[in-house]
Design an enzyme around this catalytic site. Structure first.
Site, short mmCIF file in Angstrom:
data_model
loop_
_atom_site.label_atom_id
_atom_site.label_comp_id
_atom_site.label_asym_id
_atom_site.label_seq_id
_atom_site.Cartn_x
_atom_site.Cartn_y
_atom_site.Cartn_z
CE1 TYR A 109 -35.15 32.27 5.52
CE2 TYR A 109 -37.26 32.76 4.40
CZ TYR A 109 -35.81 33.58 4.75
OH TYR A 109 -35.56 34.72 4.71
CD GLU A 197 -33.92 35.51 7.56
OE1 GLU A 197 -32.88 35.92 8.23
OE2 GLU A 197 -33.56 35.21 6.28
#
Ligand code: GDP
Ligand code: MN
Length: 394
Positions: A109, A197
């Site tokens: 992530y 993101e």
């Protein structure tokens, strides 16, 4: 402003971040054609909507044949995908992104967000990618790495390498990972992104670092500096009520209730929403008409509020400083006549030219309820809305 995954990946690529090859498709036939263009024997069909968590909603499908691609495309196109980010109405899929499939060894992530308290860009990373950041922080809170960027010098190579090390990556991957981190930061600062993101950022079985997903959102106040980014706006993904109001220069946010609101000033507008709730109602929108609103602008605000077919009553709440109550009253009267408003309408005026405004309303002969305070106005509009509802029910 949000953009689609394929647009985000195109930008990421320009900043040196590795992404899978892919092409856009608007029909199942085009989707199949993209497969032959890409060659290979495994593809991913991805619904392009402004939302994450598409995978769980059926919006990401790994396919091993052209028939499967055709079938997945058929299923997705024209469908409203519901994720926990879209609300129950979902978001319409009208384009697909077809990618060569990637063989994943590890999912990471990586995100860049603006920390308002620190007034800095903060990198958030985790070696436990694939799930959403909310889940990571719940299930694997210790895996979350945070790194604050000093705006005076920007993201430094050593800082990017440090994050890569903390992710536990093997030595040969460190330089690729830090190039990815540097690229994302450059994109964020040069294009005025509010958030970047990448979830998941993956290590492939071939030991490459690749951005498998990409979510970018931009600061709307800075869009004038980036015409290339503004062009990426997809109005079909936005709340149509907000698009309508936004195109007319109104500060409007759609909500789920039945009571439309026209207020001046963001703070008073928020307070008005609270008062409606306290009185037992639910607001349909936030709308700030701004200062010095002309009768035309007030009329326009009514049009924006009534553009929401759920609205069953309207509350106008004006605390006039720069505004003039007589102009507001003129706008209200024009709206009631021109838009033939029959639903309960409560108007609270206070401040500059309030006597003139109230006189105009009183002499109009129209069915407009007035109130002196915000609390009184909120109670009256909720009361009248409930009474009107009861009448219909009988
Ligand atoms: P999201 O659900 O909207 O966040 O969409 P993503 O693009 O993140 O895809 C969801 C999940 O599908 C990812 O977390 C991956 O696990 C999986 N996925 C997406 N693309 C590929 C791929 O090319 N190969 C493999 N093996 N899995 C993929
Ligand atoms: Mn994702």
């Amino acid at each position: 402003m949000d953009i689609h995954e394929y647009q985000a990946k195109d930008l990421l690529k320009q900043f040196g971040v590795a992404v899978p090859r892919g092409g856009i498709a608007y029909s199942p036939e085009q989707a199949v054609y993209r497969c032959s263009e890409l060659s290979g024997d495994k593809w991913v069909v991805k619904a392009q909507i402004h939302s994450g968590a598409r995978g769980k909603a059926g919006g990401v499908r790994i396919c091993a044949s052209e028939e499967e691609v055709q079938e997945a495309a058929q299923w997705m196109l024209g469908r409203r995908l519901v994720t926990h980010q879209t609300g129950p109405q979902g978001k319409l899929v009208n384009r697909l992104y077809i990618e060569e499939a990637t063989n994943i060894a590890q999912e990471l992530y990586l995100a860049f967000v603006m920390d308002r308290t620190l007034e800095r860009v903060v990198v958030v990373a985790s070696a436990q990618g694939g799930m959403e950041i909310e889940e990571i922080s719940e299930n694997e809170p210790d895996s979350i790495i945070r790194s604050v960027v000093d705006p005076a010098v920007g993201m430094q190579a050593f800082q990017a390498r440090e994050i890569a090390f903390q992710l536990g990556l093997d030595a040969p991957l460190i330089s690729q990972a830090s190039k990815t981190i540097m690229g994302c930061y450059e994109l964020m600062s040069q294009k005025d992104a509010a958030m970047v993101e990448i979830n998941p950022l993956v290590v492939t079985t071939g030991n490459e670092i690749v951005a498998l997903d990409g979510k970018l959102s931009f600061d709307e106040n800075a869009l004038f500096r980036h015409p290339g980014i503004s062009e990426l706006r997809d109005k079909s993904q936005e709340d149509p009520r907000e698009t309508y109001a936004g195109d007319r220069g109104l500060n409007y946010i759609g909500l789920d209730g039945k009571i439309g609101c026209i207020v001046n000033g963001a703070g008073l507008a928020m307070a008005t929403l609270d008062m409606i709730k306290m009185a037992g109602g639910e607001p349909a929108n936030f709308l700030d008409v701004g200062g010095g609103a002309s009768p035309e602008r007030v009329l326009m605000s009514f049009k924006a509020v009534l553009n929401d077919k759920n609205v069953e009553a309207i509350l106008v709440n004006i605390f006039a400083g720069i505004n003039r109550c007589d102009w507001i009253a003129e706008g209200v009267i024009r709206a009631v006549k021109e838009l033939d408003i029959k639903m309960p309408l409560v108007v609270r005026l206070s401040g500059t030219n309030v006597e003139e405004g109230q006189k105009l309303l009183a002499e109009s002969g129209l069915n407009i309820t007035t109130a002196n305070t915000l609390a009184e106005a909120a109670n009256k509009v909720v009361h009248q809305w409930k009474a009107a509802d009861l009448k219909e029910a009988v």
